[in-house]
Design a protein around this motif. Sequence first.
Motif, PDB file in Angstrom:
ATOM      1  N   ILE A  60       0.858  -1.189   0.000  1.00  0.00           N
ATOM      2  CA  ILE A  60       0.000   0.000   0.000  1.00  0.00           C
ATOM      3  C   ILE A  60       0.892   1.236   0.000  1.00  0.00           C
ATOM      4  O   ILE A  60       1.775   1.381   0.844  1.00  0.00           O
ATOM      5  CB  ILE A  60      -0.938   0.004   1.232  1.00  0.00           C
ATOM      6  CG1 ILE A  60      -1.845  -1.223   1.191  1.00  0.00           C
ATOM      7  CG2 ILE A  60      -1.747   1.295   1.284  1.00  0.00           C
ATOM      8  CD1 ILE A  60      -2.643  -1.459   2.443  1.00  0.00           C
ATOM      9  N   GLY A  61       0.635   2.121  -0.960  1.00  0.00           N
ATOM     10  CA  GLY A  61       1.421   3.340  -1.052  1.00  0.00           C
ATOM     11  C   GLY A  61       2.721   3.200  -1.813  1.00  0.00           C
ATOM     12  O   GLY A  61       3.546   4.108  -1.793  1.00  0.00           O
ATOM     13  N   ASN A  62       2.913   2.064  -2.461  1.00  0.00           N
ATOM     14  CA  ASN A  62       4.129   1.876  -3.254  1.00  0.00           C
ATOM     15  C   ASN A  62       4.182   2.875  -4.390  1.00  0.00           C
ATOM     16  O   ASN A  62       3.155   3.261  -4.945  1.00  0.00           O
ATOM     17  CB  ASN A  62       4.193   0.468  -3.839  1.00  0.00           C
ATOM     18  CG  ASN A  62       4.491  -0.579  -2.804  1.00  0.00           C
ATOM     19  OD1 ASN A  62       4.679  -0.291  -1.636  1.00  0.00           O
ATOM     20  ND2 ASN A  62       4.526  -1.817  -3.235  1.00  0.00           N
ATOM     21  N   GLU A  63       5.391   3.261  -4.750  1.00  0.00           N
ATOM     22  CA  GLU A  63       5.601   4.104  -5.915  1.00  0.00           C
ATOM     23  C   GLU A  63       6.392   3.295  -6.925  1.00  0.00           C
ATOM     24  O   GLU A  63       7.169   2.410  -6.566  1.00  0.00           O
ATOM     25  CB  GLU A  63       6.340   5.385  -5.533  1.00  0.00           C
ATOM     26  CG  GLU A  63       5.501   6.281  -4.655  1.00  0.00           C
ATOM     27  CD  GLU A  63       6.166   7.606  -4.377  1.00  0.00           C
ATOM     28  OE1 GLU A  63       5.498   8.631  -4.551  1.00  0.00           O
ATOM     29  OE2 GLU A  63       7.350   7.609  -3.989  1.00  0.00           O
ATOM     30  N   TYR A  64       6.175   3.611  -8.200  1.00  0.00           N
ATOM     31  CA  TYR A  64       6.793   2.871  -9.290  1.00  0.00           C
ATOM     32  C   TYR A  64       7.637   3.817 -10.128  1.00  0.00           C
ATOM     33  O   TYR A  64       7.170   4.871 -10.544  1.00  0.00           O
ATOM     34  CB  TYR A  64       5.715   2.202 -10.139  1.00  0.00           C
ATOM     35  CG  TYR A  64       4.827   1.312  -9.300  1.00  0.00           C
ATOM     36  CD1 TYR A  64       5.285   0.083  -8.857  1.00  0.00           C
ATOM     37  CD2 TYR A  64       3.565   1.730  -8.907  1.00  0.00           C
ATOM     38  CE1 TYR A  64       4.497  -0.722  -8.055  1.00  0.00           C
ATOM     39  CE2 TYR A  64       2.769   0.932  -8.099  1.00  0.00           C
ATOM     40  CZ  TYR A  64       3.240  -0.295  -7.683  1.00  0.00           C
ATOM     41  OH  TYR A  64       2.458  -1.088  -6.878  1.00  0.00           O
ATOM     42  N   TYR A  65       8.882   3.430 -10.358  1.00  0.00           N
ATOM     43  CA  TYR A  65       9.850   4.240 -11.075  1.00  0.00           C
ATOM     44  C   TYR A  65      10.257   3.530 -12.360  1.00  0.00           C
ATOM     45  O   TYR A  65      10.857   2.453 -12.297  1.00  0.00           O
ATOM     46  CB  TYR A  65      11.106   4.440 -10.221  1.00  0.00           C
ATOM     47  CG  TYR A  65      10.870   5.194  -8.942  1.00  0.00           C
ATOM     48  CD1 TYR A  65      11.226   6.525  -8.838  1.00  0.00           C
ATOM     49  CD2 TYR A  65      10.297   4.572  -7.839  1.00  0.00           C
ATOM     50  CE1 TYR A  65      11.022   7.226  -7.655  1.00  0.00           C
ATOM     51  CE2 TYR A  65      10.078   5.263  -6.660  1.00  0.00           C
ATOM     52  CZ  TYR A  65      10.446   6.590  -6.577  1.00  0.00           C
ATOM     53  OH  TYR A  65      10.230   7.283  -5.415  1.00  0.00           O
ATOM     54  N   PRO A  66       9.960   4.106 -13.518  1.00  0.00           N
ATOM     55  CA  PRO A  66      10.469   3.509 -14.753  1.00  0.00           C
ATOM     56  C   PRO A  66      11.956   3.819 -14.879  1.00  0.00           C
ATOM     57  O   PRO A  66      12.373   4.972 -14.774  1.00  0.00           O
ATOM     58  CB  PRO A  66       9.643   4.198 -15.852  1.00  0.00           C
ATOM     59  CG  PRO A  66       9.166   5.475 -15.248  1.00  0.00           C
ATOM     60  CD  PRO A  66       9.100   5.267 -13.774  1.00  0.00           C
ATOM     61  N   LEU A  67      12.771   2.779 -15.039  1.00  0.00           N
ATOM     62  CA  LEU A  67      14.216   2.934 -15.192  1.00  0.00           C
ATOM     63  C   LEU A  67      14.624   2.389 -16.554  1.00  0.00           C
ATOM     64  O   LEU A  67      14.329   1.228 -16.866  1.00  0.00           O
ATOM     65  CB  LEU A  67      14.970   2.150 -14.118  1.00  0.00           C
ATOM     66  CG  LEU A  67      14.736   2.517 -12.661  1.00  0.00           C
ATOM     67  CD1 LEU A  67      15.462   1.539 -11.747  1.00  0.00           C
ATOM     68  CD2 LEU A  67      15.190   3.940 -12.394  1.00  0.00           C
ATOM     69  N   PRO A  68      15.307   3.187 -17.371  1.00  0.00           N
ATOM     70  CA  PRO A  68      15.798   2.646 -18.645  1.00  0.00           C
ATOM     71  C   PRO A  68      16.607   1.372 -18.387  1.00  0.00           C
ATOM     72  O   PRO A  68      17.445   1.325 -17.478  1.00  0.00           O
ATOM     73  CB  PRO A  68      16.678   3.769 -19.187  1.00  0.00           C
ATOM     74  CG  PRO A  68      16.104   5.018 -18.579  1.00  0.00           C
ATOM     75  CD  PRO A  68      15.666   4.590 -17.191  1.00  0.00           C
ATOM     76  N   ARG A  99      -1.835   5.022 -11.068  1.00  0.00           N
ATOM     77  CA  ARG A  99      -2.193   4.817 -12.461  1.00  0.00           C
ATOM     78  C   ARG A  99      -0.942   4.818 -13.336  1.00  0.00           C
ATOM     79  O   ARG A  99      -0.090   5.688 -13.193  1.00  0.00           O
ATOM     80  CB  ARG A  99      -3.091   5.967 -12.912  1.00  0.00           C
ATOM     81  CG  ARG A  99      -4.044   5.585 -13.988  1.00  0.00           C
ATOM     82  CD  ARG A  99      -4.897   6.708 -14.446  1.00  0.00           C
ATOM     83  NE  ARG A  99      -5.473   7.500 -13.366  1.00  0.00           N
ATOM     84  CZ  ARG A  99      -6.284   8.499 -13.562  1.00  0.00           C
ATOM     85  NH1 ARG A  99      -6.616   8.856 -14.766  1.00  0.00           N
ATOM     86  NH2 ARG A  99      -6.775   9.182 -12.553  1.00  0.00           N
ATOM     87  N   ASP A 100      -0.856   3.853 -14.238  1.00  0.00           N
ATOM     88  CA  ASP A 100       0.275   3.813 -15.157  1.00  0.00           C
ATOM     89  C   ASP A 100       0.272   5.059 -16.031  1.00  0.00           C
ATOM     90  O   ASP A 100      -0.784   5.484 -16.499  1.00  0.00           O
ATOM     91  CB  ASP A 100       0.195   2.590 -16.081  1.00  0.00           C
ATOM     92  CG  ASP A 100       0.433   1.286 -15.347  1.00  0.00           C
ATOM     93  OD1 ASP A 100       0.749   1.324 -14.145  1.00  0.00           O
ATOM     94  OD2 ASP A 100       0.315   0.234 -15.988  1.00  0.00           O
TER      95      ASP A 100
END
Length: 122
Positions: A60-68, A99-100
Amino acid sequence: MTEPVAISETDRLIASDKVEGTKVYNRQGERLGSIRNFMVNKRSGRVEYAVMEFGGILGIGNEYYPLPWEMLDYEEAQGGYVVDLDKDKLEGAPRYRDRDPVWDEIYARQVYGYYGVPFPVF
């Protein structure tokens, strides 16, 4: 006699399900997060970016980081991926929570530009 097709892991290949959950560290050995998944370009078959999951409690509350993808180096001794990234740089990094994002060329260039990675030409 032909070799069987690898479905899990070889010296140079790894199955996608084995990448998911792999820890991500910076060069100082600090854990930054773990790989949630990675995104493959449907046309080129090339991995464009990994999604690193960080923060939250029990999901819950996770954040998502796109990394090359080019940023990630697998280090066996560490048992995970290592990136040239400190926690301060991560604080201002592109990320999302609920949301993505729309991964179009504009957003992709922003992500690659933030990390100073050349945008790939497919």
